[in-house]
Design a protein around this motif. Structure first.
Motif, PDB file in Angstrom:
ATOM      1  N   ALA A  12       7.733  -5.691   3.043  1.00  0.00           N
ATOM      2  CA  ALA A  12       6.445  -5.396   2.433  1.00  0.00           C
ATOM      3  C   ALA A  12       6.071  -3.938   2.629  1.00  0.00           C
ATOM      4  O   ALA A  12       6.482  -3.293   3.600  1.00  0.00           O
ATOM      5  CB  ALA A  12       5.360  -6.297   3.021  1.00  0.00           C
ATOM      6  N   HIS A  13       5.279  -3.437   1.677  1.00  0.00           N
ATOM      7  CA  HIS A  13       4.737  -2.079   1.772  1.00  0.00           C
ATOM      8  C   HIS A  13       3.229  -2.185   1.965  1.00  0.00           C
ATOM      9  O   HIS A  13       2.524  -2.708   1.102  1.00  0.00           O
ATOM     10  CB  HIS A  13       5.057  -1.284   0.507  1.00  0.00           C
ATOM     11  CG  HIS A  13       4.403   0.058   0.458  1.00  0.00           C
ATOM     12  ND1 HIS A  13       3.563   0.446  -0.556  1.00  0.00           N
ATOM     13  CD2 HIS A  13       4.450   1.093   1.332  1.00  0.00           C
ATOM     14  CE1 HIS A  13       3.127   1.673  -0.317  1.00  0.00           C
ATOM     15  NE2 HIS A  13       3.653   2.088   0.808  1.00  0.00           N
ATOM     16  N   VAL A  14       2.743  -1.721   3.107  1.00  0.00           N
ATOM     17  CA  VAL A  14       1.315  -1.743   3.407  1.00  0.00           C
ATOM     18  C   VAL A  14       0.903  -0.347   3.863  1.00  0.00           C
ATOM     19  O   VAL A  14       1.378   0.134   4.889  1.00  0.00           O
ATOM     20  CB  VAL A  14       0.972  -2.774   4.500  1.00  0.00           C
ATOM     21  CG1 VAL A  14      -0.520  -2.729   4.811  1.00  0.00           C
ATOM     22  CG2 VAL A  14       1.379  -4.170   4.072  1.00  0.00           C
ATOM     23  N   GLY A  15       0.027   0.294   3.098  1.00  0.00           N
ATOM     24  CA  GLY A  15      -0.387   1.646   3.454  1.00  0.00           C
ATOM     25  C   GLY A  15       0.808   2.576   3.515  1.00  0.00           C
ATOM     26  O   GLY A  15       1.574   2.691   2.563  1.00  0.00           O
ATOM     27  N   GLY A  16       0.999   3.205   4.643  1.00  0.00           N
ATOM     28  CA  GLY A  16       2.149   4.106   4.803  1.00  0.00           C
ATOM     29  C   GLY A  16       3.274   3.479   5.586  1.00  0.00           C
ATOM     30  O   GLY A  16       4.053   4.193   6.229  1.00  0.00           O
ATOM     31  N   SER A  17       3.393   2.150   5.530  1.00  0.00           N
ATOM     32  CA  SER A  17       4.405   1.461   6.337  1.00  0.00           C
ATOM     33  C   SER A  17       5.239   0.507   5.495  1.00  0.00           C
ATOM     34  O   SER A  17       4.734  -0.119   4.567  1.00  0.00           O
ATOM     35  CB  SER A  17       3.733   0.664   7.467  1.00  0.00           C
ATOM     36  OG  SER A  17       2.977   1.497   8.302  1.00  0.00           O
TER      37      SER A  17
END
Length: 371
Positions: free
Chosen positions: A138-143
């Motif tokens: 998953a991509h969440v914010g800058g992570s």
């Protein structure tokens, strides 16, 4: 497209804007460079008459070297299919998708991922420390979050690692909850992402947890089972709302498919609508019935197809402002080649004129309507 003919009065104002509302988005890109007045008319037309809508993008990867990927897209604004010719993507492993517009490839030595709307930019980084065969990504914010899906020889089957795009480093986080030990893989889990959290739900039980990449902690469990008869469900997040799609009955006899909006604080569910019975039949496999479905969400749109085989038809729905759902189905153009050995991956993004202008300005992509 010829709107102004020699010796004829120019067309402008509302008339021009209305005409432009019927022109496919990819043809509006060259038209936007005709003049400043045309550019303004196109902007007004897109804002007031026929707004950009989420594209369903189908990536088909050959299973043999050089593992080329072909791309087709459906634009519901003009009800057209588009063939996209683009540079080959550096092969790392089998192409996969997650929560609508994240594409990735994971091997023992490399992770490649792309999360921009048209997947133009790819990032190639070292693989996480723990090797995984079927993790959730998953991509969440800058992570970039990678969880579960580990091999039998790994010590922790629930291991979680986070790649920080800003620092380009991997960090180890709190492992997934122990109750997910037997289902900690993308095969059994459905995920959705908000601007700051990852939401993970078991497809067959509705047991749900949230992960905060900043705190590196899990919260839950919550129960996403608004109807006890649900045997399979998936989640997605779009337009600041968490959506739950649940199938009622069993794999051999799906009687209903319902959609709920979920409060991300209390996890209470509000029913939004139900799929017409004639469309449920289009999700059925001749071999497996409706054992599972693939779903992509973006904006006010959701696209659904059977995930057990290459779908001949895709079911779409639009969430209407003020309540209600509009349903339809369409032929899957990517299924027309008849090559069942290819891997097919779906993604979905709201594509605007600016996105296409940037893509076309690169000079290495071509967009053509499929007639």
């Amino acid at each position: 497209m010829a709107i102004l003919l020699e010796d004829e009065a120019p067309i402008h104002g509302d008339v021009l804007e209305t005409i432009l509302s019927h022109v496919p988005l990819i043809d509006l890109v060259p038209a936007s460079y005709v003049s400043k007045s045309w550019s303004r008319a196109i902007t007004t037309s897109l804002q007031c008459f026929n707004k950009p809508k989420p594209w369903l993008i189908i990536h088909t990867q050959c299973t043999r070297s050089p593992y080329d990927i072909s791309v087709r897209a459906y634009d519901p604004r003009s009800h057209v299919w588009i063939e996209i010719s683009q540079p080959s993507i550096k092969y790392v492993s089998a192409l996969r998708s997650s929560h609508s517009n994240l594409l990735y490839m994971l091997s023992p030595s490399k992770l490649s991922f792309s999360f921009d709307r048209m997947n133009i930019t790819w990032h190639h980084v070292d693989a996480p420390r723990v090797w995984r065969t079927d993790p959730i990504v998953a991509h969440v914010g800058g992570s970039i979050i990678i969880a579960g899906g580990t091999c039998d020889f790994e010590d922790d089957p629930l291991a979680v690692e986070v790649y920080k795009t800003e620092t380009r480093t991997w960090e180890t986080c709190e492992s997934m909850p122990a109750i997910l030990k037997d289902s900690a893989a993308s095969t059994w889990l459905s995920i959705a992402t908000t601007h700051d959290k990852l939401i993970v739900a078991e497809k067959f039980t509705g047991v749900t947890y949230c992960f905060d990449p900043k705190l590196k902690k899990w919260a839950g469990p919550y129960e996403l089972r608004p109807d006890a008869r649900i045997f399979h469900s998936v989640i997605g997040f779009s337009n600041n709302r968490l959506i739950l799609i649940g199938m009622i009955g069993d794999a051999e006899n799906v009687t209903r498919l319902k959609i709920w909006k979920v409060d991300t604080e209390s996890f209470e569910c509000e029913e939004l609508g139900e799929m017409p019975s004639e469309l449920i039949k289009k999700l059925k496999s001749e071999t497996f019935g409706v054992s599972s479905i693939s779903v992509c969400l973006a904006g006010d749109y959701a696209y659904m197809s059977k995930s057990s085989e290459l779908a001949e038809e895709i079911v779409g729905c639009e969430f209407i402002n003020g309540g209600g759902i509009r349903w339809w189905s369409m032929k899957n153009e990517a299924a027309g080649d008849g090559n069942r050995s290819e891997r097919v991956v779906f993604s979905c993004s709201v594509i605007g004129l600016g996105d296409l202008q940037r893509a076309m300005s690169l000079g290495n992509r071509k967009f053509a309507l499929k007639l």
